[in-house]
Design an enzyme around this catalytic site. Structure first.
Site, PDB file in Angstrom:
ATOM      1  N   ASP A  60      -2.177   6.160  -3.412  1.00  0.00           N
ATOM      2  CA  ASP A  60      -1.055   5.306  -2.785  1.00  0.00           C
ATOM      3  C   ASP A  60      -0.570   4.390  -3.599  1.00  0.00           C
ATOM      4  O   ASP A  60      -1.163   4.030  -4.608  1.00  0.00           O
ATOM      5  CB  ASP A  60      -1.421   4.725  -1.332  1.00  0.00           C
ATOM      6  CG  ASP A  60      -2.596   3.656  -1.635  1.00  0.00           C
ATOM      7  OD1 ASP A  60      -3.325   3.785  -2.584  1.00  0.00           O
ATOM      8  OD2 ASP A  60      -2.980   2.893  -0.605  1.00  0.00           O
ATOM      9  N   ASP A  65      -5.734   1.835  -3.479  1.00  0.00           N
ATOM     10  CA  ASP A  65      -7.141   1.559  -2.714  1.00  0.00           C
ATOM     11  C   ASP A  65      -7.622   2.741  -1.911  1.00  0.00           C
ATOM     12  O   ASP A  65      -8.595   2.882  -1.363  1.00  0.00           O
ATOM     13  CB  ASP A  65      -7.106   0.567  -1.837  1.00  0.00           C
ATOM     14  CG  ASP A  65      -6.102   0.415  -0.863  1.00  0.00           C
ATOM     15  OD1 ASP A  65      -5.415   1.349  -0.833  1.00  0.00           O
ATOM     16  OD2 ASP A  65      -6.063  -0.448   0.117  1.00  0.00           O
ATOM     17  N   ASP A 104      -1.064   1.210  -3.931  1.00  0.00           N
ATOM     18  CA  ASP A 104      -1.955   0.013  -4.656  1.00  0.00           C
ATOM     19  C   ASP A 104      -3.152   0.920  -5.085  1.00  0.00           C
ATOM     20  O   ASP A 104      -4.210  -0.031  -5.354  1.00  0.00           O
ATOM     21  CB  ASP A 104      -2.129  -1.177  -3.684  1.00  0.00           C
ATOM     22  CG  ASP A 104      -3.086  -0.678  -2.354  1.00  0.00           C
ATOM     23  OD1 ASP A 104      -2.864   0.513  -2.092  1.00  0.00           O
ATOM     24  OD2 ASP A 104      -3.359  -1.786  -1.775  1.00  0.00           O
ATOM     25  N   SER A 164       0.985  -1.197  -0.061  1.00  0.00           N
ATOM     26  CA  SER A 164       0.148  -0.013  -0.182  1.00  0.00           C
ATOM     27  C   SER A 164       0.840   1.124   0.067  1.00  0.00           C
ATOM     28  O   SER A 164       1.735   1.432  -0.903  1.00  0.00           O
ATOM     29  CB  SER A 164      -0.768  -0.077   1.258  1.00  0.00           C
ATOM     30  OG  SER A 164      -1.866   0.838   1.166  1.00  0.00           O
TER      31      SER A 164
END
Length: 494
Positions: free
Chosen positions: A283, A287, A285, A138
């Site tokens: 960020d 999400d 990833d 992340s």
């Protein structure tokens, strides 16, 4: 080479038989030779840690093997496991090792390659997949990585199933396994296009008469050298926006470094420099997302929830006028939302807690100050691209600037958050047992009374203790934050 055409040699068969014989005494798949911590492998967002230290290829193989058997036992589906990854240098290695474990458990693996975490969640939910897994840390720095599992419904794997996986890795069970079957592995990067269509479809109205939903908007995207580097610009341009990109190539050496949702300065500068209507930072990833308004001001998840909540309520799509947020959300947000007749339901930090409360209460919108936003009208997981697209459309349809929307929302209370690095994992996770720190917290709470609040917690994703103090007076927040940081440094970090 087509992997399904590789002949099975006698040595492979012998190895298979040998492994099967050893399953009963746990000498192969029980974490032997691994540097396993005494504390739980799974944190608030899967397994996460420093690659080459805690997180290694041998660990990923065993986690994949036991996750495969847990997924097979609990899933009503017989399809593949969908695998995605971010751009970290270690992601290929961990994806390969995890796939080896999953296929050793007899499962089929579909590797999407580079993609956002919510892409894995979505494709798992809408397909016949029995589960999904994302290789990513992340917002963490490049040297970290992680393994995050999803159940067949696209939501994060329950803590109970995570415990079953860990029990297998630690040799506390053999899962009733007496024989092995091999699964297959395939590249399925083309499926990411289906996720892109899923993102765009809700934005296109029948009344638009061919006009694109974000037409006329100039938007800056900070892709953090991460998972949304390719897909992010594409979906915004397809929706009609003029897009200016920052950090828009997959780069494992630079992912999240001084960029993205944890470092907004570059985005703020670019929005002002290019005269953009807004900007969004993701960020590693993708999400989560944070925004920057047309004046260059940072817009966190509390503001996003307030604005999106108003829009959903306008169309009768917010049951009970409720928004779910965490203990980190600002008191200014809570009191402003309550003043409009709404209710704010608070949970512990972590989007899995937010999701659980949304399901319990029937709420449709929830999220975190850090930019994890969940809207059940459009998906089952936090989704940075989805959130950014809807906020951009909200601005365009409203005919006002993002800064004007913010000015008409609420004023935050002064809130200070400090991260204190505590490398010792055991001491960090047992911070509540530190009497000296507990006394310092009690003193702060007694002194502030109803003029402020304190939140201290161990991060589930980074080797830090987070200290947050919120108070009506900035000096009060600064004073007690400093006191608590000193206490953590002296009694836990030393």
């Amino acid at each position: 080479m087509n992997i399904t055409s590789v002949p099975v040699t006698k040595s492979v068969l012998n190895s298979k038989e040998a492994i099967a014989k050893e399953l009963g005494n746990g000498s192969v798949w029980n974490g032997g030779g691994l540097n396993l911590p005494k504390s739980a492998l799974f944190g608030t967002d899967g397994i996460r840690g420093r690659v080459g230290d805690f997180l290694t290829a041998p660990l990923a193989v065993q986690v994949g093997f036991w996750a495969g058997h847990v997924l097979k036992a609990q899933s009503k589906r017989s399809g593949p496991v969908i695998l995605g990854q971010d751009s970290r240098n270690s992601s290929d290695m961990l994806a390969t090792a995890l796939s080896a474990g999953l296929t050793s458990a007899g499962l089929e693996v579909w590797n999407l390659g580079l993609c956002p975490t919510p892409c894995v969640a979505y494709l798992t939910q809408v397909s016949e997949a029995m589960g999904g897994v994302m290789i990513s840390a992340s917002h963490n720095p490049p040297g970290d990585n992680g393994i995050k599992f999803f159940g067949e419904n696209g939501t994060k794997l329950s803590s109970e199933l995570q415990k079953q996986i860990e029990a297998g890795v630690r040799g506390q069970t053999n899962g009733g396994i007496t024989s092995l079957t091999w699964g297959n592995y395939y590249q399925r990067s083309q499926l990411v296009k289906e996720y892109a269509q899923f993102l765009q479809q809700p934005l296109v109205s029948k009344e638009s008469l061919g006009e694109l939903p974000l037409q006329g908007l100039r938007i800056v995207l900070d892709l953090a050298w991460g998972a949304a580097s390719v897909l992010g610009p594409q979906v915004f341009r397809d929706m009609g926006a003029e897009v200016i990109c920052l950090h828009d190539r997959p780069d494992g050496d630079r992912i999240n470094v001084d960029c993205g949702s944890t470092h907004l300065h570059a985005l703020q500068t670019a929005v002002k420099e290019y005269g953009a209507d807004m900007g969004f930072a993701f960020d590693g990833d993708a999400d989560r997302t944070l925004a920057v308004d047309d004046r260059g001001r940072a817009i966190d998840g509390d503001y996003i929830l307030f604005l999106w909540g108003q829009k959903l309520r306008q169309f009768g799509q917010l049951p009970g006028e409720a928004i779910v947020a965490t203990v980190m959300s600002n008191l200014g947000f809570e009191r402003a939302w309550q003043a409009t007749g709404g209710q704010l339901l608070r949970t512990p930090v972590g989007d899995q807690h937010v999701h659980a409360e949304m399901m319990r209460s029937g709420s449709m919108l929830g999220g975190e100050q850090s930019g994890h936003i969940l809207c059940r009208h459009y998906g089952v997981s936090g989704d940075g691209l989805m959130t950014a697209l809807h906020i951009a459309r909200l601005v365009r349809e409203g005919g006002v600037t993002l800064s004007e929307l913010i000015e008409g929302s609420f004023q935050t209370y002064p809130q200070l958050l400090r991260n204190v690095r505590v490398e010792d994992r055991e001491r960090r996770l047992a911070w509540q047992d530190c009497d000296a720190l507990q006394q310092a917290i009690a003193s702060a709470e007694l002194a502030m009374g109803d003029r402020g609040r304190v939140l201290v917690r161990a991060s589930g994703t980074e080797p830090v203790i987070r200290v947050m103090v919120e108070a009506a007076c900035p000096d009060l927040a600064e004073h007690w934050t400093s006191n608590l940081v000193i206490a953590v440094e002296r009694h836990l970090a030393a």
